[in-house]
Scaffold this motif. Structure first.
Motif, PDB file in Angstrom:
ATOM      1  N   THR A 174       0.831  -1.209   0.000  1.00 16.98           N
ATOM      2  CA  THR A 174       0.000   0.000   0.000  1.00 16.98           C
ATOM      3  C   THR A 174       0.863   1.256   0.000  1.00 16.98           C
ATOM      4  O   THR A 174       0.349   2.362  -0.134  1.00 16.98           O
ATOM      5  N   HIS A 175       2.160   1.068   0.178  1.00 19.54           N
ATOM      6  CA  HIS A 175       3.122   2.179   0.164  1.00 19.54           C
ATOM      7  C   HIS A 175       4.510   1.586  -0.053  1.00 19.54           C
ATOM      8  O   HIS A 175       4.666   0.351  -0.048  1.00 19.54           O
ATOM      9  N   THR A 176       5.528   2.447  -0.267  1.00 19.33           N
ATOM     10  CA  THR A 176       6.883   1.923  -0.443  1.00 19.33           C
ATOM     11  C   THR A 176       7.604   1.761   0.896  1.00 19.33           C
ATOM     12  O   THR A 176       8.732   1.264   0.928  1.00 19.33           O
ATOM     13  N   SER A 177       6.947   2.130   2.000  1.00 22.63           N
ATOM     14  CA  SER A 177       7.609   2.027   3.309  1.00 22.63           C
ATOM     15  C   SER A 177       8.116   0.621   3.663  1.00 22.63           C
ATOM     16  O   SER A 177       9.130   0.507   4.360  1.00 22.63           O
ATOM     17  N   PRO A 178       7.454  -0.484   3.213  1.00 27.92           N
ATOM     18  CA  PRO A 178       8.021  -1.794   3.541  1.00 27.92           C
ATOM     19  C   PRO A 178       9.461  -1.968   3.056  1.00 27.92           C
ATOM     20  O   PRO A 178      10.219  -2.767   3.633  1.00 27.92           O
ATOM     21  N   HIS A 214       2.394   5.681  -7.691  1.00 27.77           N
ATOM     22  CA  HIS A 214       3.837   5.497  -7.477  1.00 27.77           C
ATOM     23  C   HIS A 214       4.320   6.379  -6.342  1.00 27.77           C
ATOM     24  O   HIS A 214       3.874   7.509  -6.199  1.00 27.77           O
ATOM     25  N   GLN A 215       5.232   5.841  -5.564  1.00 25.54           N
ATOM     26  CA  GLN A 215       5.843   6.634  -4.503  1.00 25.54           C
ATOM     27  C   GLN A 215       7.350   6.560  -4.630  1.00 25.54           C
ATOM     28  O   GLN A 215       7.891   5.626  -5.220  1.00 25.54           O
ATOM     29  N   VAL A 216       8.018   7.559  -4.062  1.00 25.27           N
ATOM     30  CA  VAL A 216       9.447   7.407  -3.859  1.00 25.27           C
ATOM     31  C   VAL A 216       9.688   7.579  -2.368  1.00 25.27           C
ATOM     32  O   VAL A 216       9.383   8.610  -1.775  1.00 25.27           O
ATOM     33  N   GLU A 217      10.157   6.490  -1.771  1.00 20.93           N
ATOM     34  CA  GLU A 217      10.431   6.465  -0.348  1.00 20.93           C
ATOM     35  C   GLU A 217      11.846   6.987  -0.116  1.00 20.93           C
ATOM     36  O   GLU A 217      12.719   6.807  -0.978  1.00 20.93           O
ATOM     37  N   GLY A 218      12.061   7.628   1.012  1.00 20.89           N
ATOM     38  CA  GLY A 218      13.427   8.018   1.379  1.00 20.89           C
ATOM     39  C   GLY A 218      13.717   7.485   2.771  1.00 20.89           C
ATOM     40  O   GLY A 218      12.825   7.459   3.629  1.00 20.89           O
ATOM     41  N   TYR A 254       0.108  11.849  11.617  1.00 23.68           N
ATOM     42  CA  TYR A 254       0.373  10.605  12.325  1.00 23.68           C
ATOM     43  C   TYR A 254       0.688   9.489  11.352  1.00 23.68           C
ATOM     44  O   TYR A 254      -0.079   9.244  10.402  1.00 23.68           O
ATOM     45  N   PHE A 255       1.815   8.847  11.532  1.00 24.83           N
ATOM     46  CA  PHE A 255       2.111   7.572  10.885  1.00 24.83           C
ATOM     47  C   PHE A 255       2.657   6.653  11.967  1.00 24.83           C
ATOM     48  O   PHE A 255       3.452   7.096  12.808  1.00 24.83           O
ATOM     49  N   PRO A 256       2.253   5.375  11.973  1.00 26.38           N
ATOM     50  CA  PRO A 256       2.676   4.481  13.055  1.00 26.38           C
ATOM     51  C   PRO A 256       4.183   4.237  13.082  1.00 26.38           C
ATOM     52  O   PRO A 256       4.728   3.889  14.131  1.00 26.38           O
ATOM     53  N   PHE A 257       4.851   4.433  11.938  1.00 27.37           N
ATOM     54  CA  PHE A 257       6.271   4.076  11.852  1.00 27.37           C
ATOM     55  C   PHE A 257       7.204   5.269  11.962  1.00 27.37           C
ATOM     56  O   PHE A 257       8.420   5.124  11.815  1.00 27.37           O
ATOM     57  N   THR A 258       6.652   6.463  12.170  1.00 33.02           N
ATOM     58  CA  THR A 258       7.506   7.637  12.409  1.00 33.02           C
ATOM     59  C   THR A 258       6.966   8.393  13.618  1.00 33.02           C
ATOM     60  O   THR A 258       5.765   8.413  13.887  1.00 33.02           O
ATOM     61  N   ALA A 312      12.419   9.270   7.560  1.00 28.92           N
ATOM     62  CA  ALA A 312      11.897   8.639   6.349  1.00 28.92           C
ATOM     63  C   ALA A 312      10.868   9.574   5.728  1.00 28.92           C
ATOM     64  O   ALA A 312      10.274  10.406   6.421  1.00 28.92           O
ATOM     65  N   PHE A 313      10.699   9.446   4.428  1.00 29.52           N
ATOM     66  CA  PHE A 313       9.625  10.178   3.752  1.00 29.52           C
ATOM     67  C   PHE A 313       9.108   9.339   2.605  1.00 29.52           C
ATOM     68  O   PHE A 313       9.775   8.400   2.151  1.00 29.52           O
ATOM     69  N   GLY A 314       7.900   9.659   2.159  1.00 30.01           N
ATOM     70  CA  GLY A 314       7.329   8.969   1.006  1.00 30.01           C
ATOM     71  C   GLY A 314       6.583   9.973   0.142  1.00 30.01           C
ATOM     72  O   GLY A 314       5.542  10.490   0.553  1.00 30.01           O
TER      73      GLY A 314
HETATM   74  N1  PHE Z   1       4.065   5.451   3.747  1.00 26.96           N
HETATM   75  C1  PHE Z   1       3.333   6.660   4.023  1.00 26.96           C
HETATM   76  C2  PHE Z   1       2.108   6.708   3.098  1.00 26.96           C
HETATM   77  O1  PHE Z   1       2.063   6.027   2.127  1.00 26.96           O
HETATM   78  C3  PHE Z   1       4.165   7.889   3.810  1.00 26.96           C
HETATM   79  C4  PHE Z   1       5.321   7.945   4.743  1.00 26.96           C
HETATM   80  C5  PHE Z   1       6.564   7.468   4.355  1.00 26.96           C
HETATM   81  C6  PHE Z   1       5.194   8.499   5.990  1.00 26.96           C
HETATM   82  C7  PHE Z   1       7.632   7.540   5.209  1.00 26.96           C
HETATM   83  C8  PHE Z   1       6.258   8.589   6.865  1.00 26.96           C
HETATM   84  C9  PHE Z   1       7.481   8.101   6.445  1.00 26.96           C
HETATM   85  O2  PHE Z   1       1.182   7.428   3.357  1.00 26.96           O
END
Ligand code: PHE
Length: 344
Positions: A174-178, A214-218, A254-258, A312-314
């Motif tokens: 659902t996102h590139t965070s994995p 498409h996402q670009v994760e950092g 809010y994101f659970p992983f940041t 991290a960012f997406g």
């Molecule tokens: N994965 C999040 C999303 O799809 C975006 C995100 C990426 C947030 C990295 C925090 C850190 O919405």
């Protein structure tokens, strides 16, 4: 018939053949059962033994000369025929198709162009580029990212589950965070990477959402990384990609992983901030989620959160294309109308 005359005629017959089919006929005419040579052989019987031996040797030598002439001619013809075939087969690789040509040239899709441009900006900032799978297990897409089973945060994304293994155990990411998790499992810090890729959500397409996007994760993991590093990175990126006149802002999210987390918004380039259908009248467009890597994520992948910190960012790649090129409706990206696609 005089042998000299016979030989001269045979020569011109063989020389006159210019294809392998003609040569086969010429050989029959010159050396075959009904050739003057065969006839002369038959006439030997009428001679006395001494004359027969003499004439027989001459005929034999003549046959040998004609046979070698025929095979030399065969080799010449074969070479000429092969050359003609190669000439006819030649592909001109320097050929240009002009604009007026009926064969139109294709081009990279705008999303691909945008992904490459984003990679260039991040590589210029010192990031490397990584990749990850589009189908993930629950662990990578959710659990390792601090989203346990039945946690309400799971409903942040409407997920496509694959019919594979235990129910709801394999998902289209659902996102590139994995890929953050894959990278941290596979590489020892420090890590400075961006990860572009396709993502999937059960989403009804509208002006700024697609179900396949498409996402670009950092991901940065290093010593003493602070929120200021994150904010500076986002600012540098925004200016490099959209231009120094485009304003960006971070809003608490809010994101659970940041933790803490923020949303990155930039001035809507469609209405320049006045408010329009694309930005739902707010004048701002959300481009990314970001934040400091939650210690629980570090613990899930075995990185010591007292030693390492990170952010991290997406970013949405399609969103970036939309804002960079002033595309009012994101659905145009996938409608395959060449009048739209040809503009980029
Ligand atoms: N994965 C999040 C999303 O799809 C975006 C995100 C990426 C947030 C990295 C925090 C850190 O919405």
């Amino acid at each position: 018939m005089k042998l000299e005359l016979l030989e001269a005629q045979a020569h011109s017959t063989l020389a006159g053949a210019s294809s392998s089919a003609q040569l086969a006929e010429a050989v029959t005419a010159v050396l075959g059962k009904r050739s003057p040579l065969a006839l002369a052989h038959r006439e030997l019987g009428a001679l006395d033994p001494e004359g027969r031996r003499q004439a027989g040797r001459e005929l034999h030598e003549l046959r040998e000369r004609l046979e070698s002439l025929a095979s030399a001619r065969a080799a010449e013809i074969a070479a000429a025929e092969r050359q003609a075939m190669l000439d006819a087969d030649r592909l001109d690789l320097t050929e240009e198709t002009s604009v007026a040509s009926p064969i139109a040239r294709g081009r990279l899709h705008l999303v691909t162009q945008t992904r490459r441009a984003l990679e260039d900006v991040f590589v210029g900032m010192g990031f490397s580029v990584a990749e990850g799978p589009e189908a993930e297990t629950d662990w990578y897409n959710f659990e390792a990212l601090n989203i346990p089973p039945a946690h309400p945060a799971r409903s942040m994304w409407d997920t496509f589950y694959l019919d594979l293994g235990q129910p709801e155990s394999v998902v289209l990411r659902t996102h590139t965070s994995p890929v953050q998790v894959h990278l941290m499992e596979d590489t020892a810090p420090p890590i400075h990477a961006v990860i572009p890729g396709r993502c999937y959500r059960r989403e009804t397409a509208d002006a700024r959402h697609l179900a396949v996007f498409h996402q670009v994760e950092g991901l940065v993991v290093d010593h003493d990384i602070s929120f200021a590093d994150l904010a500076g990175t986002i600012e540098t990126f925004t200016n490099a990609y959209f231009g120094t006149d485009i304003h960006s802002r971070l809003r608490p999210a809010y994101f659970p992983f940041t933790e803490p987390s923020a949303e990155v918004e930039i001035t809507c380039t469609i209405c320049r901030g006045a408010g329009c259908r694309t930005c739902s009248g707010t004048g701002w467009i959300e481009l990314a989620g970001c934040g400091m890597v939650d210690p629980a994520v570090f613990e899930a992948v075995g990185i010591d959160p007292t030693e390492w910190s990170g952010f991290a960012f997406g970013f949405g790649i399609d969103r970036c294309a939309q804002m960079r090129h002033g595309i009012a409706d994101m659905r145009w990206l996938t409608e395959n109308d060449v009048r739209f696609l040809r503009q980029f």
